[in-house]
Design a protein around this motif. Sequence first.
Motif, PDB file in Angstrom:
ATOM      1  N   GLY A 184       0.798  -1.209   0.000  1.00  0.00           N
ATOM      2  CA  GLY A 184       0.000   0.000   0.000  1.00  0.00           C
ATOM      3  C   GLY A 184       0.839   1.271   0.000  1.00  0.00           C
ATOM      4  N   TYR A 185       0.356   2.281  -0.740  1.00  0.00           N
ATOM      5  CA  TYR A 185       0.997   3.587  -0.705  1.00  0.00           C
ATOM      6  C   TYR A 185       0.689   4.223   0.653  1.00  0.00           C
ATOM      7  N   PRO A 186       1.566   5.083   1.182  1.00  0.00           N
ATOM      8  CA  PRO A 186       1.346   5.641   2.528  1.00  0.00           C
ATOM      9  C   PRO A 186      -0.013   6.302   2.720  1.00  0.00           C
ATOM     10  N   SER A 187      -0.566   6.893   1.661  1.00  0.00           N
ATOM     11  CA  SER A 187      -1.857   7.569   1.781  1.00  0.00           C
ATOM     12  C   SER A 187      -3.038   6.619   1.592  1.00  0.00           C
ATOM     13  N   SER A 188      -2.775   5.320   1.392  1.00  0.00           N
ATOM     14  CA  SER A 188      -3.838   4.343   1.216  1.00  0.00           C
ATOM     15  C   SER A 188      -4.483   3.996   2.547  1.00  0.00           C
ATOM     16  N   SER A 189      -5.692   3.484   2.464  1.00  0.00           N
ATOM     17  CA  SER A 189      -6.329   2.860   3.625  1.00  0.00           C
ATOM     18  C   SER A 189      -7.172   1.704   3.126  1.00  0.00           C
ATOM     19  N   TYR A 190      -7.235   0.649   3.910  1.00  0.00           N
ATOM     20  CA  TYR A 190      -8.022  -0.526   3.570  1.00  0.00           C
ATOM     21  C   TYR A 190      -8.883  -0.888   4.770  1.00  0.00           C
ATOM     22  N   GLU A 191     -10.147  -1.177   4.523  1.00  0.00           N
ATOM     23  CA  GLU A 191     -11.097  -1.478   5.595  1.00  0.00           C
ATOM     24  C   GLU A 191     -11.061  -0.405   6.678  1.00  0.00           C
ATOM     25  N   GLY A 192     -10.846   0.843   6.248  1.00  0.00           N
ATOM     26  CA  GLY A 192     -10.848   1.966   7.177  1.00  0.00           C
ATOM     27  C   GLY A 192      -9.569   2.152   7.964  1.00  0.00           C
ATOM     28  N   ILE A 193      -8.534   1.355   7.667  1.00  0.00           N
ATOM     29  CA  ILE A 193      -7.274   1.413   8.420  1.00  0.00           C
ATOM     30  C   ILE A 193      -6.184   2.021   7.548  1.00  0.00           C
ATOM     31  N   SER A 194      -5.597   3.126   8.009  1.00  0.00           N
ATOM     32  CA  SER A 194      -4.559   3.837   7.274  1.00  0.00           C
ATOM     33  C   SER A 194      -3.265   3.026   7.209  1.00  0.00           C
ATOM     34  N   VAL A 195      -2.676   2.983   6.029  1.00  0.00           N
ATOM     35  CA  VAL A 195      -1.389   2.303   5.851  1.00  0.00           C
ATOM     36  C   VAL A 195      -0.305   2.978   6.686  1.00  0.00           C
ATOM     37  N   GLU A 196      -0.218   4.302   6.601  1.00  0.00           N
ATOM     38  CA  GLU A 196       0.833   5.025   7.317  1.00  0.00           C
ATOM     39  C   GLU A 196       0.692   4.834   8.822  1.00  0.00           C
ATOM     40  N   LYS A 197      -0.545   4.938   9.334  1.00  0.00           N
ATOM     41  CA  LYS A 197      -0.759   4.774  10.769  1.00  0.00           C
ATOM     42  C   LYS A 197      -0.440   3.350  11.211  1.00  0.00           C
ATOM     43  N   MET A 198      -0.830   2.358  10.406  1.00  0.00           N
ATOM     44  CA  MET A 198      -0.501   0.982  10.749  1.00  0.00           C
ATOM     45  C   MET A 198       1.004   0.800  10.866  1.00  0.00           C
ATOM     46  N   ARG A 199       1.762   1.416   9.941  1.00  0.00           N
ATOM     47  CA  ARG A 199       3.218   1.259   9.971  1.00  0.00           C
ATOM     48  C   ARG A 199       3.833   1.947  11.189  1.00  0.00           C
ATOM     49  N   TYR A 200       3.284   3.086  11.600  1.00  0.00           N
ATOM     50  CA  TYR A 200       3.745   3.694  12.849  1.00  0.00           C
ATOM     51  C   TYR A 200       3.505   2.739  14.018  1.00  0.00           C
ATOM     52  N   ASN A 201       2.305   2.161  14.054  1.00  0.00           N
ATOM     53  CA  ASN A 201       1.965   1.212  15.124  1.00  0.00           C
ATOM     54  C   ASN A 201       2.929   0.031  15.127  1.00  0.00           C
ATOM     55  N   CYS A 202       3.239  -0.436  13.916  1.00  0.00           N
ATOM     56  CA  CYS A 202       4.136  -1.584  13.762  1.00  0.00           C
ATOM     57  C   CYS A 202       5.519  -1.273  14.351  1.00  0.00           C
ATOM     58  N   GLY A 203       6.056  -0.109  13.991  1.00  0.00           N
ATOM     59  CA  GLY A 203       7.364   0.288  14.511  1.00  0.00           C
ATOM     60  C   GLY A 203       7.362   0.439  16.018  1.00  0.00           C
ATOM     61  N   ALA A 204       6.277   0.987  16.551  1.00  0.00           N
ATOM     62  CA  ALA A 204       6.189   1.154  18.004  1.00  0.00           C
ATOM     63  C   ALA A 204       6.171  -0.187  18.718  1.00  0.00           C
ATOM     64  N   LYS A 205       5.448  -1.160  18.156  1.00  0.00           N
ATOM     65  CA  LYS A 205       5.407  -2.499  18.753  1.00  0.00           C
ATOM     66  C   LYS A 205       6.801  -3.134  18.747  1.00  0.00           C
ATOM     67  N   MET A 206       7.534  -2.943  17.648  1.00  0.00           N
ATOM     68  CA  MET A 206       8.876  -3.500  17.558  1.00  0.00           C
ATOM     69  C   MET A 206       9.793  -2.870  18.604  1.00  0.00           C
ATOM     70  N   ALA A 207       9.669  -1.569  18.784  1.00  0.00           N
ATOM     71  CA  ALA A 207      10.514  -0.871  19.760  1.00  0.00           C
ATOM     72  C   ALA A 207      10.244  -1.360  21.172  1.00  0.00           C
ATOM     73  N   SER A 208       8.999  -1.678  21.472  1.00  0.00           N
ATOM     74  CA  SER A 208       8.639  -2.095  22.838  1.00  0.00           C
ATOM     75  C   SER A 208       9.269  -3.415  23.229  1.00  0.00           C
ATOM     76  N   ARG A 209       9.677  -4.222  22.239  1.00  0.00           N
ATOM     77  CA  ARG A 209      10.270  -5.529  22.530  1.00  0.00           C
ATOM     78  C   ARG A 209      11.794  -5.544  22.352  1.00  0.00           C
ATOM     79  N   ASP A 210      12.379  -4.412  21.936  1.00  0.00           N
ATOM     80  CA  ASP A 210      13.801  -4.425  21.583  1.00  0.00           C
ATOM     81  C   ASP A 210      14.665  -4.018  22.769  1.00  0.00           C
ATOM     82  N   ASN A 211      15.934  -4.422  22.732  1.00  0.00           N
ATOM     83  CA  ASN A 211      16.845  -4.107  23.833  1.00  0.00           C
ATOM     84  C   ASN A 211      18.150  -3.474  23.364  1.00  0.00           C
TER      85      ASN A 211
END
Length: 468
Positions: free
Chosen positions: A241-268
Amino acid sequence: MGGFFGVAAKDDCVFDLFFGTDYHSHLGTRRAGMVVYGENGFERAIHNIENAPFRTKFDKDIQKMKGRMGIGCISDYEPQPLLVRSHHGTYAITTVSKINNVDELTKMIFENGHSHFLEMSGGEINATELIAALINQKENLIEGIQYALNSVDGSLSLMLVNEAGIYVARDRFGRTPVVIGKKDTAFCASFESFAYRNLGYNDYKELGPGEIAVITDKNCVTLVRPGKDMKICTFLWVYYGYPSSSYEGISVEKMRYNCGAKMASRDNVKPDIVAGVPDSGTAHAVGYANASGIPFSRPFIKYTPTWPRSFMPTIQSQRNLIAKMKLLAVEDLIKDKSLLLIDDSIVRGTQLRETTEFLYKSGAKEVHIRPACPPLLYGCKYLNFSRSSSEMDLITRRVIERLENGNVTDEVLKEYTDPDSEKYKTMVDEICKELHFTSLRFNRLDDMLDSVGIDTNKLCTYCWNGKE
């Protein structure tokens, strides 16, 4: 993979069709086409876009084309849209599909009296022509479209235009999206919702799984109601998906921010900077940096004026070379630094290994790699993510084959999908060594699905865990 766009307008549709189709250029690299229907019947143009962008190739065509309805596509493989004359009348059709049972369907169609298919280079049948042949097996056009959706093993979404309107159908499990936009004088249908907003359209509806609708300049009418089961591709958010895309009401860009935050929470690890592999890793890296407090930086830049696409051409050796040529180092941000680099995924591993070596040669002290999705263990059955002929092109499968001395069963593979298992940890360690990373940690499947934020039963995860 490919994308499409269609317009039914009170007046001429060509302007909207041209720019709406162009907004899908991130989804395909090989062919593009447009068909319009108006007073003079059908007009069509198809061009190779491997060495020039869509707008350049179609600029002259749109000066001549006129019509109130039209469909356009960006295709990563077959030439389309196609013009078809059958007992349904004349229509134009375009598809986004992956058909695993081509031989079976072809045999069935021949047995039912179909005479021939026009082969493309390499001897393959044009997938869109095959879908048209399936539609033509039925007496009623709507029954034919539904029959095609139900016959394909893989995925299929399509647009078909005739004098009555534009018929739009979403894959029966919703694996790819179809959205409808509306303005005062027109309706449009699109793979990407952002493709119509700058053209004055507002969101009207998303088609559900298996839904078939027809649009005209006046309305959008559902002809076949949507089914209940959905398995939309999760990789749309992670990579396609392009950053400005959204699918089923969920923004691609926002999902990727969420993804990075989840990764950071588990990293050391505590690197000096966090960076994303341009372009699809960038938003994941922003989310990681914001959550961790580690500065986000751009230690290398993609040279986009002449190399705008990350996965062209189709020959893998050339893709690897071009990927390397496109990246330009900002050595002041690399020298003597510990870098944490986020990419959307690791497929073969070749490009990321070369990127890592490139960073070391530019003076990096450490390069920690964090893919934004889990290890890819299964070749996709539902989208043309890769046209590789073998799952052994995946670095994970090559490493597992080596670790298991060739004795790789479904049960063994399941163990490697569990991030808490010893086999998984061994696989990750081996990949880390082979690709010369300082450290490697993949995103977890549960964290990635949480980052999307919709019912996980509606998300396809086959390429990570083999579950249909």
